[in-house]
Design a protein around this motif. Sequence first.
Motif, PDB file in Angstrom:
ATOM      1  N   GLU A  75      28.512   6.049 -20.265  1.00  0.00           N
ATOM      2  CA  GLU A  75      29.444   6.517 -19.248  1.00  0.00           C
ATOM      3  C   GLU A  75      29.890   7.957 -19.513  1.00  0.00           C
ATOM      4  OE1 GLU A  75      32.909   4.124 -17.002  1.00  0.00           O
ATOM      5  OE2 GLU A  75      33.275   4.439 -19.142  1.00  0.00           O
ATOM      6  N   HIS A  76      30.061   8.307 -20.795  1.00  0.00           N
ATOM      7  CA  HIS A  76      30.481   9.658 -21.192  1.00  0.00           C
ATOM      8  C   HIS A  76      29.569  10.146 -22.311  1.00  0.00           C
ATOM      9  CE1 HIS A  76      34.044   9.206 -18.727  1.00  0.00           C
ATOM     10  NE2 HIS A  76      34.309   8.073 -19.349  1.00  0.00           N
ATOM     11  N   ASP A  77      28.493  10.836 -21.927  1.00  0.00           N
ATOM     12  CA  ASP A  77      27.522  11.324 -22.906  1.00  0.00           C
ATOM     13  C   ASP A  77      28.114  12.305 -23.912  1.00  0.00           C
ATOM     14  OD1 ASP A  77      25.271   9.879 -22.143  1.00  0.00           O
ATOM     15  OD2 ASP A  77      24.711  11.339 -20.607  1.00  0.00           O
ATOM     16  N   THR A  78      29.217  12.954 -23.563  1.00  0.00           N
ATOM     17  CA  THR A  78      29.826  13.906 -24.505  1.00  0.00           C
ATOM     18  C   THR A  78      30.522  13.176 -25.652  1.00  0.00           C
ATOM     19  OG1 THR A  78      31.827  14.029 -23.149  1.00  0.00           O
ATOM     20  CG2 THR A  78      30.132  15.715 -22.770  1.00  0.00           C
ATOM     21  N   VAL A  79      30.932  11.940 -25.428  1.00  0.00           N
ATOM     22  CA  VAL A  79      31.553  11.125 -26.479  1.00  0.00           C
ATOM     23  C   VAL A  79      30.471  10.477 -27.330  1.00  0.00           C
ATOM     24  CG1 VAL A  79      33.017   9.120 -26.972  1.00  0.00           C
ATOM     25  CG2 VAL A  79      33.639  10.712 -25.135  1.00  0.00           C
ATOM     26  N   ALA A  80      29.535   9.794 -26.674  1.00  0.00           N
ATOM     27  CA  ALA A  80      28.409   9.160 -27.366  1.00  0.00           C
ATOM     28  C   ALA A  80      27.256   9.031 -26.379  1.00  0.00           C
ATOM     29  CB  ALA A  80      28.791   7.792 -27.912  1.00  0.00           C
ATOM     30  N   SER A  81      26.070   9.324 -26.847  1.00  0.00           N
ATOM     31  CA  SER A  81      24.878   9.196 -26.010  1.00  0.00           C
ATOM     32  C   SER A  81      24.043   8.026 -26.520  1.00  0.00           C
ATOM     33  CB  SER A  81      24.069  10.489 -26.021  1.00  0.00           C
ATOM     34  OG  SER A  81      23.707  10.825 -27.345  1.00  0.00           O
ATOM     35  N   VAL A  82      23.134   7.559 -25.684  1.00  0.00           N
ATOM     36  CA  VAL A  82      22.267   6.440 -26.055  1.00  0.00           C
ATOM     37  C   VAL A  82      20.841   6.781 -25.635  1.00  0.00           C
ATOM     38  CG1 VAL A  82      22.740   5.162 -23.904  1.00  0.00           C
ATOM     39  CG2 VAL A  82      21.980   3.921 -25.945  1.00  0.00           C
ATOM     40  N   ASP A  83      19.870   6.453 -26.504  1.00  0.00           N
ATOM     41  CA  ASP A  83      18.474   6.733 -26.161  1.00  0.00           C
ATOM     42  C   ASP A  83      17.829   5.523 -25.485  1.00  0.00           C
ATOM     43  OD1 ASP A  83      17.698   4.923 -28.154  1.00  0.00           O
ATOM     44  OD2 ASP A  83      16.851   6.442 -29.484  1.00  0.00           O
ATOM     45  N   ILE A  84      16.536   5.624 -25.205  1.00  0.00           N
ATOM     46  CA  ILE A  84      15.831   4.577 -24.449  1.00  0.00           C
ATOM     47  C   ILE A  84      15.684   3.274 -25.225  1.00  0.00           C
ATOM     48  CG2 ILE A  84      14.590   6.231 -23.014  1.00  0.00           C
ATOM     49  CD1 ILE A  84      12.117   5.733 -24.806  1.00  0.00           C
ATOM     50  N   ARG A  85      15.969   3.286 -26.514  1.00  0.00           N
ATOM     51  CA  ARG A  85      15.864   2.072 -27.345  1.00  0.00           C
ATOM     52  C   ARG A  85      17.220   1.468 -27.701  1.00  0.00           C
ATOM     53  NH1 ARG A  85      12.249   5.748 -28.992  1.00  0.00           N
ATOM     54  NH2 ARG A  85      10.052   5.214 -28.787  1.00  0.00           N
TER      55      ARG A  85
END
Length: 122
Positions: A75-85
Amino acid sequence: MGTAFNCFTTMKTRHILSLALFTLVLSACQKDITDMGNIDSPVLTLTEDTVTMHAGETHQLRLSYSISGVEWSSEHDTVASVDIRGLVTAHRQGTTLVTATRESGDDILVTRSASCLIQVKE
């Protein structure tokens, strides 16, 4: 009497073959329904509801069962991002919701999703 007996025997054999075929088809249908329930479960769940991390850390999110075709988003990539796995990388203090989503087969209107709250501390 011989002709009547032969006719009865033939009818009995056909009945037995029909019953055997019906039983085979019925058991195959039941197997398909059971297997479909295991492979394409209507519920998508993660093994964790909430994860607390520190900036710079990574954490692997996992589904409760292995399944392909899942898309991950934060929801907020600046806080934490997630990859395709499903690997989450914490960036800065705050909270975000990371979601795994999967469309349901040919029906693009049906989606299944599960979310995990990511709390990032300094």
